[in-house]
Design an enzyme around this catalytic site. Structure first.
Site, PDB file in Angstrom:
ATOM      1  CE  LYS A 118      -0.574  -0.022   5.061  1.00 27.02           C
ATOM      2  NZ  LYS A 118      -0.260   1.450   5.047  1.00 27.02           N
ATOM      3  CG  ASP A 119       3.534   2.136   2.474  1.00 25.03           C
ATOM      4  OD1 ASP A 119       2.713   3.094   3.211  1.00 25.03           O
ATOM      5  OD2 ASP A 119       4.606   0.971   3.904  1.00 25.03           O
ATOM      6  NE  ARG A 161      -7.221   3.753   2.074  1.00 29.55           N
ATOM      7  CZ  ARG A 161      -7.887   3.020   3.246  1.00 29.55           C
ATOM      8  NH1 ARG A 161      -9.483   2.297   3.553  1.00 29.55           N
ATOM      9  NH2 ARG A 161      -7.252   2.581   4.138  1.00 29.55           N
ATOM     10  NE  ARG A 162      -7.341   3.575   7.571  1.00 26.84           N
ATOM     11  CZ  ARG A 162      -5.866   2.712   8.093  1.00 26.84           C
ATOM     12  NH1 ARG A 162      -5.119   3.746   8.292  1.00 26.84           N
ATOM     13  NH2 ARG A 162      -5.794   1.966   7.574  1.00 26.84           N
ATOM     14  NE  ARG A 215       2.034   9.852   9.828  1.00 21.48           N
ATOM     15  CZ  ARG A 215       3.431  10.580   9.431  1.00 21.48           C
ATOM     16  NH1 ARG A 215       3.249  11.873   9.053  1.00 21.48           N
ATOM     17  NH2 ARG A 215       4.449   9.757   9.861  1.00 21.48           N
ATOM     18  NE  ARG A 235      -0.705   4.652  13.249  1.00 17.08           N
ATOM     19  CZ  ARG A 235      -1.127   3.596  12.119  1.00 17.08           C
ATOM     20  NH1 ARG A 235      -2.096   4.138  11.772  1.00 17.08           N
ATOM     21  NH2 ARG A 235      -0.006   2.987  11.570  1.00 17.08           N
ATOM     22  CB  CYS A 285      -5.002  10.973  -7.347  1.00 17.69           C
ATOM     23  SG  CYS A 285      -6.595  11.414  -6.911  1.00 17.69           S
TER      24      CYS A 285
END
Length: 295
Positions: free
Chosen positions: A74-75, A119-120, A137, A143, A228
């Site tokens: 995903k990174d 996105r979340r 972060r 977290r 994007c």
């Protein structure tokens, strides 16, 4: 002995250990600090989004300090830099997001949700417009330690599984509610394109269905446009017959507009492109992008 470039976090080191165990041979870690790791006070999207956790790791492979790199897929940007290739995608873990602190239904009106992901935020705001959001972060344990400051936080389920923190999960969010980030839950093992020996050794840990799913999602992101600035998500699954089903999402930053489209096909890359083209040409995504100066 093979050398693997990796970030310093506990999760990154664990993922490198998982790859080494799958290879069945000793691997020396080459620990690299990335821009994303250094600048924990800045939101990821403000630093340019994808790529902030991988560029320095990729450089260690390109300049010969390491033989390969282990990334959270995903990174990665949707294109590998010249000289590197994703030589293996091991079997994917759970791609979904998880809520820690509360289930979605139990969150009170106006609840404060911690996440640094646009996105979340957008998808949760679409389903629950009353929710409020604050940045979060840091590594997984950081977290989790801050979870009590919020009504809930959002974390990748795979990260909690790999670090044996599933006890913290209150709800795993169904992709019909929150589509994951492209490549979430998967690992991507990158090496130099011209290193035939390492490529052959890494090929032994390739998982075909996971590769197809990740390639479909990456093709979707590539077609939407790497730069994007809007929330984008996608999830592909592979059937027993090898066919690929992909759902893609793009939304406004505030979550007031959310566009989805799904389709099925045998060519993962072509499918990713076609789902993106449908959203861009017929679904209204081009208009959304033009509002923020996207491509």
């Amino acid at each position: 002995m093979l050398r693997a470039a990796t970030r310093a976090s506990a999760l990154a080191r664990l993922q490198t250990d998982l790859v080494a165990a799958s290879l069945g041979e000793p691997v020396e870690p080459v620990v690299v600090q990335t821009t994303g790791d250094r600048r924990t006070d800045v939101a990821i999207w403000e630093m340019g989004g994808q790529g902030v956790f991988v560029k320095e790791v990729q450089a260690a492979v390109l300049d010969g300090r390491a033989d390969f790199a282990v990334h959270s897929a995903k990174d990665l940007p949707s294109e590998s830099p010249d000289g590197l290739i994703i030589a293996a995608v091991p079997e994917r873990d759970d791609p979904r997001d998880a809520l820690v602190g509360s289930t979605l239904d139990r969150l009170p009106v106006g609840a404060r949700v911690g996440t640094g992901s646009v996105r979340r935020r957008a998808q949760l705001a679409w389903i629950r417009p009353d929710l409020t959001f604050a940045g979060l972060r840091g590594n997984i344990d950081t977290r989790l330690a801050k979870a009590s400051d919020f009504d809930a936080i959002v974390v990748a389920a795979a990260a909690l599984r790999r670090l044996e923190r599933t006890f913290a999960i209150d709800e795993v969010l169904d992709p019909s509610v929150v589509l994951p980030q492209v490549g979430q839950g998967a690992l991507a093992v990158e090496c130099r394109t011209d290193d035939a020996d390492v490529r052959e050794r890494l090929a032994s840990i390739e998982h075909g269905p996971s590769r197809l799913a990740v390639e479909a999602e990456r093709a979707y992101l590539r077609e939407i446009g790497e730069g994007c600035q809007l929330p984008v998500g996608a999830l592909a699954t592979v059937g027993a017959d090898g066919g690929v089903t992909l759902t893609g999402m793009i939304a406004s930053l505030d979550g007031h507009t959310l566009l989805r489209h799904g389709d099925h096909g045998d060519d993962a890359v072509a499918l990713g492109r076609s789902v993106a083209r449908h959203l861009l040409d017929d679904g209204g995504a081009t208009a959304l992008l033009s509002e923020v100066g996207g491509t």
